[in-house]
Design a protein around this motif. Structure first.
Motif, PDB file in Angstrom:
ATOM      1  N   PHE A  65       0.826  -1.205   0.000  1.00  0.00           N
ATOM      2  CA  PHE A  65       0.000   0.000   0.000  1.00  0.00           C
ATOM      3  C   PHE A  65       0.867   1.264   0.000  1.00  0.00           C
ATOM      4  O   PHE A  65       0.807   2.109   0.890  1.00  0.00           O
ATOM      5  N   ALA A  66       1.699   1.386  -1.029  1.00  0.00           N
ATOM      6  CA  ALA A  66       2.564   2.564  -1.171  1.00  0.00           C
ATOM      7  C   ALA A  66       2.899   2.690  -2.653  1.00  0.00           C
ATOM      8  O   ALA A  66       3.854   2.084  -3.136  1.00  0.00           O
ATOM      9  N   GLY A  67       2.092   3.462  -3.366  1.00  0.00           N
ATOM     10  CA  GLY A  67       2.216   3.513  -4.819  1.00  0.00           C
ATOM     11  C   GLY A  67       3.571   3.919  -5.311  1.00  0.00           C
ATOM     12  O   GLY A  67       4.127   3.297  -6.230  1.00  0.00           O
ATOM     13  N   SER A  68       4.162   4.957  -4.710  1.00  0.00           N
ATOM     14  CA  SER A  68       5.469   5.405  -5.187  1.00  0.00           C
ATOM     15  C   SER A  68       6.538   4.349  -4.949  1.00  0.00           C
ATOM     16  O   SER A  68       7.408   4.131  -5.800  1.00  0.00           O
ATOM     17  N   ALA A  69       6.485   3.668  -3.814  1.00  0.00           N
ATOM     18  CA  ALA A  69       7.454   2.608  -3.528  1.00  0.00           C
ATOM     19  C   ALA A  69       7.246   1.426  -4.464  1.00  0.00           C
ATOM     20  O   ALA A  69       8.208   0.796  -4.923  1.00  0.00           O
ATOM     21  N   GLN A  70       5.981   1.113  -4.747  1.00  0.00           N
ATOM     22  CA  GLN A  70       5.706   0.019  -5.671  1.00  0.00           C
ATOM     23  C   GLN A  70       6.262   0.328  -7.066  1.00  0.00           C
ATOM     24  O   GLN A  70       6.922  -0.510  -7.684  1.00  0.00           O
ATOM     25  N   LEU A  71       6.011   1.536  -7.545  1.00  0.00           N
ATOM     26  CA  LEU A  71       6.500   1.904  -8.873  1.00  0.00           C
ATOM     27  C   LEU A  71       8.018   1.951  -8.921  1.00  0.00           C
ATOM     28  O   LEU A  71       8.630   1.595  -9.928  1.00  0.00           O
ATOM     29  N   ALA A  72       8.636   2.404  -7.833  1.00  0.00           N
ATOM     30  CA  ALA A  72      10.098   2.469  -7.799  1.00  0.00           C
ATOM     31  C   ALA A  72      10.734   1.084  -7.772  1.00  0.00           C
ATOM     32  O   ALA A  72      11.819   0.875  -8.318  1.00  0.00           O
ATOM     33  N   SER A  73      10.049   0.134  -7.138  1.00  0.00           N
ATOM     34  CA  SER A  73      10.626  -1.206  -7.002  1.00  0.00           C
ATOM     35  C   SER A  73      10.400  -2.082  -8.235  1.00  0.00           C
ATOM     36  O   SER A  73      11.146  -3.041  -8.450  1.00  0.00           O
ATOM     37  N   LEU A  74       9.379  -1.769  -9.027  1.00  0.00           N
ATOM     38  CA  LEU A  74       9.047  -2.629 -10.168  1.00  0.00           C
ATOM     39  C   LEU A  74      10.189  -2.792 -11.165  1.00  0.00           C
ATOM     40  O   LEU A  74      10.502  -3.924 -11.564  1.00  0.00           O
ATOM     41  N   PRO A  75      10.839  -1.708 -11.621  1.00  0.00           N
ATOM     42  CA  PRO A  75      11.953  -1.913 -12.560  1.00  0.00           C
ATOM     43  C   PRO A  75      13.118  -2.675 -11.946  1.00  0.00           C
ATOM     44  O   PRO A  75      13.839  -3.391 -12.642  1.00  0.00           O
ATOM     45  N   LEU A  76      13.296  -2.539 -10.629  1.00  0.00           N
ATOM     46  CA  LEU A  76      14.365  -3.274  -9.956  1.00  0.00           C
ATOM     47  C   LEU A  76      14.048  -4.768  -9.921  1.00  0.00           C
ATOM     48  O   LEU A  76      14.923  -5.611 -10.133  1.00  0.00           O
ATOM     49  N   ILE A  77      12.796  -5.079  -9.627  1.00  0.00           N
ATOM     50  CA  ILE A  77      12.374  -6.485  -9.606  1.00  0.00           C
ATOM     51  C   ILE A  77      12.515  -7.086 -11.003  1.00  0.00           C
ATOM     52  O   ILE A  77      12.994  -8.205 -11.169  1.00  0.00           O
ATOM     53  N   THR A  89      15.671   1.014  -1.895  1.00  0.00           N
ATOM     54  CA  THR A  89      15.006   2.010  -2.738  1.00  0.00           C
ATOM     55  C   THR A  89      13.620   2.346  -2.203  1.00  0.00           C
ATOM     56  O   THR A  89      13.245   3.515  -2.108  1.00  0.00           O
ATOM     57  N   SER A  90      12.861   1.328  -1.847  1.00  0.00           N
ATOM     58  CA  SER A  90      11.519   1.558  -1.301  1.00  0.00           C
ATOM     59  C   SER A  90      11.581   2.345   0.002  1.00  0.00           C
ATOM     60  O   SER A  90      10.743   3.225   0.254  1.00  0.00           O
ATOM     61  N   LEU A  91      12.581   2.040   0.821  1.00  0.00           N
ATOM     62  CA  LEU A  91      12.730   2.746   2.095  1.00  0.00           C
ATOM     63  C   LEU A  91      13.008   4.227   1.866  1.00  0.00           C
ATOM     64  O   LEU A  91      12.406   5.095   2.497  1.00  0.00           O
ATOM     65  N   VAL A  92      13.910   4.522   0.944  1.00  0.00           N
ATOM     66  CA  VAL A  92      14.254   5.917   0.673  1.00  0.00           C
ATOM     67  C   VAL A  92      13.054   6.668   0.109  1.00  0.00           C
ATOM     68  O   VAL A  92      12.756   7.802   0.512  1.00  0.00           O
ATOM     69  N   VAL A  93      12.349   6.029  -0.824  1.00  0.00           N
ATOM     70  CA  VAL A  93      11.179   6.674  -1.428  1.00  0.00           C
ATOM     71  C   VAL A  93      10.111   6.980  -0.373  1.00  0.00           C
ATOM     72  O   VAL A  93       9.420   8.001  -0.451  1.00  0.00           O
ATOM     73  N   ASN A  94       9.993   6.126   0.625  1.00  0.00           N
ATOM     74  CA  ASN A  94       8.934   6.286   1.629  1.00  0.00           C
ATOM     75  C   ASN A  94       9.395   6.952   2.918  1.00  0.00           C
ATOM     76  O   ASN A  94       8.668   6.931   3.920  1.00  0.00           O
ATOM     77  N   LEU A  95      10.577   7.554   2.903  1.00  0.00           N
ATOM     78  CA  LEU A  95      11.060   8.213   4.116  1.00  0.00           C
ATOM     79  C   LEU A  95      10.141   9.349   4.561  1.00  0.00           C
ATOM     80  O   LEU A  95      10.122   9.715   5.740  1.00  0.00           O
ATOM     81  N   ARG A  96       9.373   9.900   3.634  1.00  0.00           N
ATOM     82  CA  ARG A  96       8.467  10.995   4.004  1.00  0.00           C
ATOM     83  C   ARG A  96       7.442  10.542   5.035  1.00  0.00           C
ATOM     84  O   ARG A  96       6.916  11.363   5.808  1.00  0.00           O
ATOM     85  N   PHE A  97       7.166   9.233   5.088  1.00  0.00           N
ATOM     86  CA  PHE A  97       6.185   8.757   6.059  1.00  0.00           C
ATOM     87  C   PHE A  97       6.727   8.817   7.487  1.00  0.00           C
ATOM     88  O   PHE A  97       5.942   8.799   8.445  1.00  0.00           O
ATOM     89  N   VAL A  98       8.034   8.883   7.640  1.00  0.00           N
ATOM     90  CA  VAL A  98       8.596   9.110   8.972  1.00  0.00           C
ATOM     91  C   VAL A  98       8.175  10.491   9.467  1.00  0.00           C
ATOM     92  O   VAL A  98       7.813  10.674  10.632  1.00  0.00           O
ATOM     93  N   ILE A  99       8.200  11.472   8.549  1.00  0.00           N
ATOM     94  CA  ILE A  99       7.768  12.827   8.895  1.00  0.00           C
ATOM     95  C   ILE A  99       6.280  12.833   9.221  1.00  0.00           C
ATOM     96  O   ILE A  99       5.835  13.447  10.196  1.00  0.00           O
ATOM     97  N   PHE A 100       5.497  12.143   8.389  1.00  0.00           N
ATOM     98  CA  PHE A 100       4.058  12.077   8.645  1.00  0.00           C
ATOM     99  C   PHE A 100       3.775  11.470  10.015  1.00  0.00           C
ATOM    100  O   PHE A 100       2.902  11.942  10.754  1.00  0.00           O
ATOM    101  N   SER A 101       4.494  10.409  10.340  1.00  0.00           N
ATOM    102  CA  SER A 101       4.297   9.751  11.635  1.00  0.00           C
ATOM    103  C   SER A 101       4.630  10.694  12.781  1.00  0.00           C
ATOM    104  O   SER A 101       3.918  10.737  13.797  1.00  0.00           O
ATOM    105  N   ALA A 102       5.713  11.456  12.615  1.00  0.00           N
ATOM    106  CA  ALA A 102       6.108  12.404  13.660  1.00  0.00           C
ATOM    107  C   ALA A 102       5.056  13.495  13.839  1.00  0.00           C
ATOM    108  O   ALA A 102       4.825  13.973  14.958  1.00  0.00           O
ATOM    109  N   LEU A 103       4.397  13.884  12.746  1.00  0.00           N
ATOM    110  CA  LEU A 103       3.369  14.920  12.826  1.00  0.00           C
ATOM    111  C   LEU A 103       2.084  14.398  13.470  1.00  0.00           C
ATOM    112  O   LEU A 103       1.401  15.128  14.198  1.00  0.00           O
TER     113      LEU A 103
END
Length: 249
Positions: A65-77, A89-103
């Motif tokens: 359930f993370a569209g940007s991470a899914q799209l980023a990982s597809l060419p790698l897979i 790669t997925s972790l870096v793309v979704n690092l913004r959710f750490v900020i969301f969690s903190a908020l």
């Protein structure tokens, strides 16, 4: 007190729960649901067109359930990259959710950790932004949880409906229709509205240049390098602008 069975107690909702405020959150989020569903549709098509089977695609959309991470990982897979590269790669793309969690944390720190974990799973970019517009401060307020749920649950459902539809549509569409570019189009559609200031624009420019220059790296590592370079650039420019504003005050 009015009549009733001896000892019977009226059902009382938790302080955070309010059906009216849930409906308010749902109404606020309605305009975003069509875009979320369309994005999910594109990602669903991209997954099967990249080479994932229908069961694999269904598992990915339900678990990740993370569209940007899914799209980023597809060419790698598809390129057979090592699993650590895909996860990094997925972790870096979704690092913004750490900020969301903190908020969000100060608003819901009183909830049990299992409930916070479940809410974190269904959280998304737009839903968090809409919640913080409605409740910008950490001060206690009636219905915070209901409002958040009114945003999160329909958003999650819209994504899953669109994504699952895309998975079955993509598996049924002949390869000669050439829908493999769908993931790229989705990323472009997501990126353009997010370029809202000079820091974001600089990050996009540096990431794009890095992706082109590092295209020849094995296992699509150029993508990871581009994401990192773009994030660092955007953060540096943002900090420089804030420092400059502070010096003029």
């Amino acid at each position: 007190m009015s009549g009733g069975a001896p000892g019977a107690q009226a059902h009382v909702l938790p302080a955070d729960e309010d059906p009216a405020i849930y409906r308010e959150g749902f109404k606020v989020g309605i305009p975003t649901l069509f875009g979320i569903g369309a994005w999910g549709l594109v990602v669903g098509i991209a997954m099967v067109k990249t080479g994932l089977t229908v069961p694999q695609s269904l598992a990915m959309t339900l678990l990740v359930f993370a569209g940007s991470a899914q799209l980023a990982s597809l060419p790698l897979i598809a390129a057979g990259a090592p699993i650590w590269v895909v996860f990094a790669t997925s972790l870096v793309v979704n690092l913004r959710f750490v900020i969301f969690s903190a908020l969000l944390a100060p608003h819901f720190s009183h909830l049990p950790w299992k409930q916070r974990l479940a809410l974190g799973y269904v959280s998304g970019d737009m839903t968090v932004a809409l919640f913080l517009q409605r409740f910008p401060t950490e001060a206690p307020a009636l219905g915070k949880l209901s409002y958040l749920k009114g945003l999160l649950y329909p958003n999650w459902a819209a994504w899953q409906v669109g994504s699952i539809a895309g998975i079955f549509l993509g598996s049924a569409v002949p390869p000669e229709w050439g829908l493999g570019f769908a993931g790229t189009l989705a990323i472009i559609c997501i990126t353009v509205p997010m370029v809202i200031n000079s820091a974001a624009l600089c990050g996009v420019v540096v990431a794009s240049a890095t992706a082109v220059l590092a295209y020849g790296l094995p296992y699509k590592l150029g993508l990871l390098a581009a994401v990192l370079a773009g994030m660092v650039t955007a953060m540096f420019v943002e900090e420089s602008l804030e420092r400059r504003k502070g010096s003029h005050v």
